[in-house]
Scaffold this active site. Structure first.
Site, PDB file in Angstrom:
ATOM      1  N   ASP A 238       0.834  -1.207   0.000  1.00 48.54           N
ATOM      2  CA  ASP A 238       0.000   0.000   0.000  1.00 48.54           C
ATOM      3  C   ASP A 238       0.870   1.260   0.000  1.00 48.54           C
ATOM      4  O   ASP A 238       1.679   1.461   0.907  1.00 48.54           O
ATOM      5  CB  ASP A 238      -0.908  -0.017   1.231  1.00 48.54           C
ATOM      6  CG  ASP A 238      -2.081   0.940   1.131  1.00 48.54           C
ATOM      7  OD1 ASP A 238      -1.865   2.097   0.719  1.00 48.54           O
ATOM      8  OD2 ASP A 238      -3.202   0.532   1.467  1.00 48.54           O
TER       9      ASP A 238
ATOM     10  N   HIS B   9      -3.015  -0.084  -2.499  1.00 47.52           N
ATOM     11  CA  HIS B   9      -4.214   0.575  -1.984  1.00 47.52           C
ATOM     12  C   HIS B   9      -5.366   0.464  -2.987  1.00 47.52           C
ATOM     13  O   HIS B   9      -5.166   0.532  -4.195  1.00 47.52           O
ATOM     14  CB  HIS B   9      -3.895   2.047  -1.728  1.00 47.52           C
ATOM     15  CG  HIS B   9      -4.891   2.768  -0.891  1.00 47.52           C
ATOM     16  ND1 HIS B   9      -4.968   2.617   0.479  1.00 47.52           N
ATOM     17  CD2 HIS B   9      -5.858   3.657  -1.212  1.00 47.52           C
ATOM     18  CE1 HIS B   9      -5.922   3.373   0.955  1.00 47.52           C
ATOM     19  NE2 HIS B   9      -6.493   4.020  -0.056  1.00 47.52           N
TER      20      HIS B   9
END
Length: 231
Positions: free
Chosen positions: A169, A200
């Protein structure tokens, strides 16, 4: 059947709308879907429709209503992405949690059953705070940026919480993920799933960030979690 409904905020400062998707028969419970920084856009509404198809009453509150009602942005549009981050910077998180609490109360009254909450991105952070500040019956957080800065509230988690973290992420780095695991791995109410190689928004319903395999895996876990805890 889908429609909009008005919800009264807890502070009495007017009203805000929520998208509502109703199941064909008696709801097996309710699920509140918490938006990303892009508002209650087609992807969020699609998620609500999916939960309704599973037999739940689903509501997605417009959490940006205090700034601009009815925001709907496309995460794959550079200018709209910038607008989303602008809203994020101005968003009052505490008032947002209060609006989620008002939505939970509405969902409980409408469904007559338990209420789950699921949130993504900004909504993932708000879902975590919902677990610490509200009476939601079960909560799921997808890649909530900033949770590592709110771990001091984790002692208040009293209901089941599932978290999905993307190991690659770009907004939730290794140190933040390590802090989350260190603080929550021993909490009997919390289950954390890690997704190697995922970035993400891998479970976003619509858009280029979605990874079909990882999203389906995470969403399957979420469905099983709600089936277990919402009845």
């Amino acid at each position: 059947m889908a429609h909009m409904t008005d919800i009264a905020p807890l502070d009495g400062s007017g009203s805000f709308q929520a998208y509502v998707a109703e199941p064909a028969g008696k709801p097996r419970g309710a699920i509140v879907v918490i938006q990303e920084i892009f508002g209650v856009n087609p992807g969020i509404r699609q998620m609500c429709d999916g939960w309704a198809a599973e037999g739940y009453l689903a509501l997605a509150p417009d959490l940006f209503w205090r700034m601009e009602p009815g925001v709907q942005l496309d995460a794959d549009n550079e200018q709209e992405m910038a607008r989303g981050f602008d809203f994020y910077g101005k968003f009052d998180r505490d008032k947002g949690i209060a609006d989620i609490e008002a939505t939970i109360k509405t969902a409980r009254a409408m469904s007559g059953g338990k209420v789950g909450v699921v949130g993504y991105c900004l909504g993932g952070l708000l879902a975590f705070l919902t677990a610490t500040r509200t009476d939601a019956d079960a909560i799921v957080s997808y890649y909530g940026a900033g949770i590592d800065q709110q771990l001091h509230e984790s002692h208040a988690i009293g209901k089941p919480l599932m978290m999905h973290l993307a190991k690659a992420d770009k907004y939730i780095g290794p140190d933040a993920q390590k802090a989350i695991h260190e603080a929550l791995d021993g909490n009997r109410h919390v289950t954390i799933h890690d997704y190697e190689g995922q970035d993400h928004a891998f479970a976003r319903a619509i858009g280029s960030a979605r990874n079909e395999e990882a999203a389906n895996k995470a969403d399957g876990r979420t469905r099983a979690f709600f089936a277990e805890h919402l009845g």
